[in-house]
Enzyme design. Sequence first.
Site, PDB file in Angstrom:
ATOM      1  N   HIS A 120      54.692  71.914  97.109  1.00 64.64           N
ATOM      2  CA  HIS A 120      56.475  71.466  96.230  1.00 64.64           C
ATOM      3  C   HIS A 120      55.830  70.857  95.363  1.00 64.64           C
ATOM      4  O   HIS A 120      54.519  70.310  94.774  1.00 64.64           O
ATOM      5  CB  HIS A 120      56.483  70.203  97.544  1.00 64.64           C
ATOM      6  CG  HIS A 120      57.485  69.436  97.652  1.00 64.64           C
ATOM      7  ND1 HIS A 120      58.990  70.263  97.290  1.00 64.64           N
ATOM      8  CD2 HIS A 120      58.265  68.271  97.109  1.00 64.64           C
ATOM      9  CE1 HIS A 120      60.072  69.592  97.067  1.00 64.64           C
ATOM     10  NE2 HIS A 120      59.062  67.642  96.554  1.00 64.64           N
ATOM     11  N   CYS A 134      62.486  73.762  94.235  1.00 64.62           N
ATOM     12  CA  CYS A 134      61.854  73.092  94.164  1.00 64.62           C
ATOM     13  C   CYS A 134      61.254  73.103  92.425  1.00 64.62           C
ATOM     14  O   CYS A 134      61.342  72.326  91.670  1.00 64.62           O
ATOM     15  CB  CYS A 134      61.262  72.028  94.700  1.00 64.62           C
ATOM     16  SG  CYS A 134      59.746  73.071  95.868  1.00 64.62           S
ATOM     17  N   CYS A 188       8.591  63.574  50.739  1.00 64.15           N
ATOM     18  CA  CYS A 188       9.284  62.755  52.415  1.00 64.15           C
ATOM     19  C   CYS A 188       9.945  61.820  52.925  1.00 64.15           C
ATOM     20  O   CYS A 188       9.551  60.747  51.889  1.00 64.15           O
ATOM     21  CB  CYS A 188       7.478  63.270  53.546  1.00 64.15           C
ATOM     22  SG  CYS A 188       6.698  61.636  52.650  1.00 64.15           S
ATOM     23  N   CYS A 201       1.992  63.346  49.769  1.00 66.93           N
ATOM     24  CA  CYS A 201       1.635  63.423  49.571  1.00 66.93           C
ATOM     25  C   CYS A 201       0.813  64.271  51.284  1.00 66.93           C
ATOM     26  O   CYS A 201       0.255  64.312  51.816  1.00 66.93           O
ATOM     27  CB  CYS A 201       1.777  62.166  51.302  1.00 66.93           C
ATOM     28  SG  CYS A 201       3.174  62.775  52.040  1.00 66.93           S
TER      29      CYS A 201
END
Lengths: 571, 174
Positions: A522, A204, A79, A60
């Site tokens: 902490h 800690c 396509c 096409c």
Amino acid sequence: MSSKINGQVSPHSCSHLLQFRRRNGPDSFRALQDCLRVKPPGGRASIRRDPAEVPCCQACGESGSNRLYACVTCAAVSCHAPQLTSHAAAHAQSMSPGHEIAVDVDRAELFCCECRDQVYDQGFDAAFVLAQNTATTTTGSTLMQYSAEPGNLRKRRRVDYRHWSPDSRECVTMTNLSTPLYDSTNSSDVPWGLRGLNNLGNTCFMNSVLQALLHTPLLRNYFLSDRHNRYHCQQKNVANNDGKNGRLCLACDVDAMFSAVFSGDRTPYSPAKFLYSWWQHAANLASYEQQDAHEFFISMLHRIHEKEEKDQGKPHSQGSGDCCIAHRVFSGILRSDVMCMACGFTSTTYDPCIDFPLDLEPNRGGSAKSSSTKSHNSCNVEAERISLNKDCSISTLKGCLERFTRPERLGSDQKFFCQKCQVRQECLKQMSIRKLPLVSCFHIKRFEHSSIRKMSRKVDGHLQFPFSLDMAPYLSSSILRSRFGHRIFPFDGDEQDAPNDLSSEFELFAVVTHTGRLDAGHYVTYLRFSNQWYKCDDAWITQVSENIVRAAQGYMMFYVQKMLCYRASEK
Amino acid sequence: MSGPNDDNHTELSSYFFEDLLDSVIVDIASECHRIARLGLDHNLDEEEEELRLSEEACARVADPSYNGEMNSKYVVDIFGQAHPPVATEIFECMNCGRSVMAGKFAPHLEKCMGKGRKARLKMTRSSTAAQSRHSRGSPVSAYSPYSNSTSAHRLANGSPAAGEPYSNGTSEEP
């Protein structure tokens, strides 16, 4: 759908593809290798064509909106519009058999016109990758860099399993020279080795990391199996006549700590001797004030490594983990690729790493607290909180890892000298993980220090972290594969012969969190045993639900390879 | 009023734009199709589950009525033990031999070993004072009775802690 063999995925093929392969032999798609145009960095591959040529459908004449497919057998271009007409399907039917397979002209992907779906073939992908490879390299191959491989990634040898049980003499020895462990509390549900650590004064940061390390599976097994016997080590040090400093061995103090923590005594332990020992090693960090847990972690591993290296006398290749237990457990290898934007030439380097430093998302805005502004913060904070609610994106650990392995365009002021172009070019840099460590420690960079503005701040926002983590997408093999369009091909790091000894699946076992401000905060560690979580807050060990852990502000997350993680069966 | 040329222009531009946009969308769709077919995203379900659990957890914890965790430190641990806020275990300092309380061990050790900011400032003050007094400047100051410890060896080099990060008073990371 597809099956995974040796890290490579073999997709199922449709009957038409199978027929095609059968008809055209094993090298069905090799001829296409010359037709493939090289994929520029960041761009897409396509079928080679003249710059002036515009492909269009032979039926096409369409060359625009619909996808165009070139028949692999006769090169006719047709396509294909999914819901509407498909001249590609018409071509296949009219010329059948043999013309069912086509290739997307703009994307170099195979398409089955009968099934009307994209299909995948290992041979075609191999041809594709080879086409890329020959075009982008001169002296240095980017794909199969056997020469540039880090030399310590030798093929993993498999050892035959040999059963062992003690003979009568060994039984007697074991009975006479050992004392049975007993649990003074009658709680047999509580995991062994869970013991609080006394805070010795702002320690800690140290306690939190120690709790995580005391329960790192490989580290725990190493020390509890007496692999570093502190009595032997001290005797050896004295014999070597190294002087007072020769007897300094952080691993010995760690060994003592393991013995104490796993002794069955549940009263909190004071890691005083360890602190004294560490301060003798790391003089610059020896001070009574709050410190960074991550800095302590690195310092501790470094000291263990140093002593081991000194004792053994010979340097080991980096990243192999043969030097000391610290590296054996935590070290991995990072791969850094720098790609020239102009020609695609890639320069690769390997570096060992002991953890993964990750940045939180930039411009998080809302919850960042600055320590330099003291007053009139209240209204600002409110406004920020409102804007934060509008922000729907959650920060995740995987997101941080994705950002870590994302290709980054280096600015024009950081041009890189390309060996192929022989001139400075703009480039893309990408990190990936060549070798995963046995235990991955993720360090979230929450503390920002700006020497320019003489300001430090803590980034508070929540980071989601999973309990089970698959690191496969961040491996060098995956990153390379995605760079080549996710093609099926054994990339750097894919184990071809041996089945995956070490998988990329990890399980979370410890989370170190920080709450509070930069200068007054902490540290707390959460430990996971089977699926039960415990909070280790200095001397206090409590049981918590997993919701608390999920909602906590992770600072350092420890993951262990799933196959090394022993858990009671949940079924 | 726009002429026929203008209409063609806008029509053409939107046509090209849509074409480009379609192409980009198909690129992404093609890549996702490949990833899905090759099973490269096999963990998606688990990831989404983790995200959901995390969201739920955050919502539950944010709820003020949630009682999953005692925030206070002064609780009883899983072994049924209660502990004072400052650790009270007594042991001997391995540097000087004195009896120290666990919770105060770090500050004691800092002074004892001659480390830390305050101790160092004291050292430098005393050593520079000593240097000015004696012409040759004895490197060992009066504040380091523990000559066996490594700290004294470090400071005995005489320099007033010039290269050390703490000397200018900036605070380090917590």
